[in-house]
Design an enzyme around this catalytic site. Structure first.
Site, PDB file in Angstrom:
ATOM      1  CD  GLU A 185     -12.215   1.326   3.505  1.00 45.68           C
ATOM      2  OE1 GLU A 185     -11.152   1.343   2.844  1.00 45.68           O
ATOM      3  OE2 GLU A 185     -12.257   1.476   4.745  1.00 45.68           O
TER       4      GLU A 185
ATOM      5  CG  ASP B   2      -2.193   0.623   1.113  1.00 50.13           C
ATOM      6  OD1 ASP B   2      -2.505   1.088  -0.004  1.00 50.13           O
ATOM      7  OD2 ASP B   2      -2.959   0.661   2.103  1.00 50.13           O
TER       8      ASP B   2
END
Ligand code: KIV
Length: 302
Positions: free
Chosen positions: A190, A91
């Site tokens: 998300e 990430d």
């Protein structure tokens, strides 16, 4: 057949596309260290994300924003050493890819070269779409992340669900389409209403991994510390706890402290044995040494 009986080989990106095609759900989870990586790998997950959620779950920051590339790389390398089959996603943290294509490529290359990542993840649509395109053209597979993107939580009005009006939903869908168009291999979506994911799925050909985005995505991701009950901060609505490791850990350490204080630990079985004659000889040697150092002093004296 359980995952433990299945043949174990390192997965490739093509395996995720095949799972999507076959309608086989893709399992993704975060991990931040070597023991965690070994657990999730042995459990047979398909993909492991060393998320910048590490900032909060393991580094004690109050958001994902402060975590640095070097901190993320250290954690990601530890996870790499623990994986045998799962794909590894690194990430890219806030501030490490937004400013230019060159910076984005250089950061992504560090995650591949130094930490052995199979893919890197970046957040948002907008200018991130061009960064995704640049990283993909440098030969590095990219995961896009839309909906609630914690790196820009302040701009989004906090950690809250996105796409709850028709217009906001279209903005999320447009971000997703733009990231696919830029060459992303995968998408994380998300904290959006299930209707948004359901509307998006027929428009995308790349695998979509949901987190708080309903059941229509091709797979799901959860944060290791959330699903195992290790994180004691507030949990999002979509978190399901599969264990309470924090309670077990607290009970274990409390009991250890009690036993040390009461003298119950260590017991003789936790130590090493020395033959009695060797122990006696050691005492004699020490006494002789004390006699040389302090002539006239009685053995054992200061
Ligand atoms: O950082 C992270 O853990 C993530 C997941 C929640 C998708 O981005």
């Amino acid at each position: 057949m359980s995952v433990h009986d299945a043949p174990r080989r390192r997965l490739a990106l093509g395996d995720l596309a095949a799972k999507k095609k076959d309608g086989e759900p893709i399992v993704m989870v975060t991990a931040y260290d070597h023991p965690g990586a070994r657990i999730v790998d042995e459990a047979g997950v398909d993909m492991v994300l060393v998320g910048d959620s590490a900032a909060m779950t393991v580094l004690g920051y109050d958001s994902t924003v402060p975590v640095t590339v070097d901190e993320m790389l250290m954690l990601t390398k530890a996870v790499r050493r623990g994986l045998t089959t799962a794909l590894l996603v690194g990430d890219l943290p806030f501030g490490s890819y937004e400013a230019s294509d060159d910076i984005a490529i250089a950061t992504a290359q560090r995650f591949v070269k130094e930490a052995g990542c199979d893919l890197v993840k970046i957040e948002r649509g907008g200018s991130t779409v061009e960064r995704a395109r640049a990283i993909v053209s440098a030969g590095i597979p990219v995961v896009g992340h839309v909906g609630l993107t914690p790196q820009s939580a302040t701009a989004l009005g906090g950690y809250r669900a996105q796409g709850r009006t028709a217009e906001a939903a279209l903005a999320v869908i447009d971000d997703a389409l733009a990231l696919q168009d830029a060459g992303c291999s995968l998408l994380v979506i998300e904290a959006v209403p299930a209707e948004v994911t359901a509307a998006l799925m027929p428009l995308l050909s790349i695998p979509v991994i949901g987190i708080g985005a309903g059941a229509d995505a091709d797979g799901q991701v959860l944060v290791f510390h959330d699903l195992l009950g290790l994180y004691d901060g507030p949990a999002a609505k979509f978190v399901k706890r599969y264990a309470d490791l924090r309670a077990a850990a607290l009970a274990g350490v409390t009991e250890y402290a009690r036993e040390v204080r009461s003298g119950e630990y260590p017991a003789p079985e936790h130590g090493y044995a020395m033959p009695a004659e060797q122990a006696e000889r050691m005492r004699q040697l020490l006494a002789a040494r004390a006699g040389v150092r302090h002539p006239g002093a009685s053995p054992g004296a200061g």
